[in-house]
Design an enzyme around this catalytic site. Structure first.
Site, short mmCIF file in Angstrom:
data_model
loop_
_atom_site.label_atom_id
_atom_site.label_comp_id
_atom_site.label_asym_id
_atom_site.label_seq_id
_atom_site.Cartn_x
_atom_site.Cartn_y
_atom_site.Cartn_z
N GLU A 61 8.44 2.23 -4.16
CA GLU A 61 8.34 2.50 -5.59
C GLU A 61 8.95 3.85 -5.92
O GLU A 61 8.64 4.48 -6.90
CB GLU A 61 6.86 2.42 -6.03
CG GLU A 61 6.01 3.66 -5.88
CD GLU A 61 5.81 4.18 -4.45
OE1 GLU A 61 6.52 3.71 -3.53
OE2 GLU A 61 4.99 5.07 -4.28
N ASP B 263 8.67 9.06 -8.30
CA ASP B 263 7.74 8.18 -7.57
C ASP B 263 6.66 7.70 -8.53
O ASP B 263 5.98 8.51 -9.18
CB ASP B 263 7.10 8.95 -6.40
CG ASP B 263 6.32 8.04 -5.48
OD1 ASP B 263 6.81 7.78 -4.36
OD2 ASP B 263 5.23 7.58 -5.88
N ILE B 264 6.52 6.37 -8.64
CA ILE B 264 5.53 5.80 -9.56
C ILE B 264 4.13 6.14 -9.05
O ILE B 264 3.85 6.04 -7.84
CB ILE B 264 5.72 4.28 -9.68
CG1 ILE B 264 7.12 3.99 -10.24
CG2 ILE B 264 4.65 3.66 -10.58
CD1 ILE B 264 7.48 2.54 -10.31
N1 LIG Z 1 5.46 -5.10 -5.95
C1 LIG Z 1 6.08 -4.32 -5.08
N2 LIG Z 1 5.40 -3.33 -4.49
C2 LIG Z 1 6.03 -2.51 -3.64
C3 LIG Z 1 7.37 -2.66 -3.33
N3 LIG Z 1 7.71 -1.69 -2.43
C4 LIG Z 1 6.62 -0.95 -2.20
N4 LIG Z 1 5.57 -1.43 -2.92
C5 LIG Z 1 4.21 -1.01 -3.00
O1 LIG Z 1 4.15 0.31 -3.50
C6 LIG Z 1 2.95 0.86 -3.03
C7 LIG Z 1 3.11 2.29 -2.65
O2 LIG Z 1 1.85 2.80 -2.33
P1 LIG Z 1 1.67 4.25 -1.87
O3 LIG Z 1 2.76 4.71 -0.96
O4 LIG Z 1 0.27 4.31 -1.26
O5 LIG Z 1 1.71 5.16 -3.13
P2 LIG Z 1 0.97 5.08 -4.51
O6 LIG Z 1 -0.10 4.05 -4.49
O7 LIG Z 1 1.95 4.92 -5.58
O8 LIG Z 1 0.27 6.48 -4.61
P3 LIG Z 1 0.95 7.81 -5.04
O9 LIG Z 1 2.38 7.72 -4.74
O10 LIG Z 1 0.28 8.84 -4.22
O11 LIG Z 1 0.66 7.92 -6.47
C8 LIG Z 1 2.47 -0.03 -1.88
O12 LIG Z 1 1.30 -0.76 -2.25
C9 LIG Z 1 3.61 -0.95 -1.61
O13 LIG Z 1 3.19 -2.24 -1.19
C10 LIG Z 1 8.07 -3.73 -3.93
O14 LIG Z 1 9.26 -3.94 -3.73
N5 LIG Z 1 7.38 -4.51 -4.82
#
Ligand SMILES: Nc1nc2c(ncn2[C@@H]2O[C@H](COP(=O)(O)OP(=O)(O)OP(=O)(O)O)[C@@H](O)[C@H]2O)c(=O)[nH]1
Length: 421
Positions: free
Chosen positions: A334, A290-291
């Protein structure tokens, strides 16, 4: 994919066509020959009758003189002259009382057969009264008769000699005509067809649109040219269908953004590999990736940059796994997951280290991350083994729990459910 290729049927079509043409040509030639022979028989009969009548007319005067004078020597000479004709088998000159002045018979009886009877049976016998002119004041008197029989065996032999020549010529013509037709058929039909056949057998079934389309000179506007064009159209349509199938397969199995396996593909793969690992008593590991702080990344660098980053991450993650047996899938958002059939916790840890380093080596700046100046990821590993089995759901839950721990413990780190001893 290979398909069984039928053997080239070189020559079979030509052979069949040759036999058929020869048969038809012989039948037609024989019919034409028979018609010609019938005509010949008819004209031969007419000629024989005409010749015989002429001969009788020529000798009539002399024979009448012999009959009037009752001169057997003269009659004998006239009859012998007629008898020396091969077509005549019997001659007789008689006086008006029916007494023979001269007679010639064949030394052997005339062995006429069915054919000779059919051909000349009705014109065998000829006779003519012998009329003698005794002066202008006396009417012509009949002084005897001359008769002759034709040699039907001789005439039939003559007829058959001509018949054999006609039949022989007809069969020769049939062979020559057939040879010509066969050669033309081979050049204009069989050879182009063999070319088309060879092109089809050389066609790769996985790429039918790239078949070696044959060029048939002089056949652009005929059935063979149309056949090639129809085949070309069909194979190109087939190619388009395959491309569509591949595209649909791609859509149903792979993630549109990153190109790695999608969730649906992952679910099937995990179920299959878990069953295999259970049966084979082999380990199977899963790594959740997980990013970190991706929301912040998106918020500050934009969603488009976020997409590019997800693609770049997927690419480098793929390079750490053995794609011939392992699977990298986008689990959602992500989040990625690796399924590692046959790999225990140690091997999974090595791969996870590679994955984490690979993301770091991208060196994507993340000024708004709470943990690092560049993009990082957290990972959770779980392994099912023959000794400590986990169901697919438990395996995923344990890996997810470890990912949660990694996040809680500061991110950019790897946590493992079963630590190696
Ligand atoms: N650009 C882009 N963003 C995405 C995609 N799918 C999910 N996201 C974004 O990924 C983010 C995930 O956020 P969170 O679940 O809060 O997790 P995080 O910010 O990485 O925090 P931690 O996992 O706790 O480090 C969200 O802002 C989503 O909008 C996609 O296909 N493209």
């Amino acid at each position: 994919m290979s398909v069984a290729k039928p053997p080239l049927a070189s020559g079979r079509l030509t052979l069949k066509q040759a036999l058929l043409t020869l048969l038809i040509a012989i039948v037609i030639s024989l019919i034409a020959g028979s018609i010609e022979l019938l005509g010949h028989a008819s004209s031969m009969r007419e000629n024989v009758q005409q010749r015989t009548s002429q001969q009788l007319a020529i000798v009539n005067g002399a024979a009448a003189e012999a009959a009037f004078q009752l001169n057997p020597d003269l009659a004998h000479q006239i009859a012998f002259g007629l008898f020396s004709n091969s077509e005549i088998s019997q001659v007789a000159i008689r006086d008006d009382f029916g007494r023979a002045l001269a007679e010639f018979y064949p030394t052997q009886p005339n062995a006429s057969n069915w054919l000779s009877k059919q051909l000349f049976g009705d014109i065998v016998y000829h006779e003519m009264p012998l009329r003698y002119y005794m002066g202008s004041d006396t009417p012509e008197a009949t002084v005897g008769e001359i008769s002759l029989s034709l040699d039907t065996v001789y005439l039939t032999r003559e007829f058959l000699a001509r018949g054999y020549a006609v039949v022989g010529r007809s069969i020769l013509e049939a062979f020559l005509l057939s040879g010509l037709v066969i050669a033309l058929f081979h050049i204009f039909i069989t050879r182009p067809l063999l070319k088309v056949h060879a092109a089809i057998t050389q066609t790769d079934p996985t790429r039918p649109g790239q078949w070696p389309k044959p060029t048939l000179k002089g056949h652009h506007d005929d059935e063979l040219g149309h056949l090639v064009e129809s085949l070309d159209h069909l194979l190109n349509e087939f190619q388009a269908g395959l491309a569509q199938r591949d595209h649909l397969h791609q859509l149903s199995q792979y993630d549109g953004l990153t190109g790695v396996a999608n969730r649906r593909h992952f679910d099937m793969f995990l179920a299959q590999q878990w069953q295999w690992a259970t049966r084979a008593k082999q380990p199977l590991s899963a790594i959740f990736i997980d990013i970190d702080n991706f929301k912040e990344f998106n918020d500050h660098y934009g969603h488009s940059m976020g997409d590019d980053t997800l693609r770049a991450v997927a690419t480098v993650l793929n390079q750490c796994i053995d794609s011939s047996c392992d699977l990298l899938a986008r689990y959602g958002g992500e989040e990625f997951i690796c399924v590692l059939p046959g790999k225990d916790a140690n091997e999974a840890m090595n791969i996870a280290n590679c994955l984490r380093q690979a993301i770091l080596s991208l060196a994507i700046p993340h000024a708004y991350s709470s943990t690092h100046s560049h993009l990082t990821a957290s990972m959770g590993i779980a392994t099912t083994t023959h000794e400590q089995p986990l169901s697919p759901d438990d395996l995923l839950n344990k890996a997810d729990q470890q990912l949660y721990h990694a996040k809680r413990r500061g991110r950019n780190r790897i946590e493992i459910h079963e630590r190696p001893a």
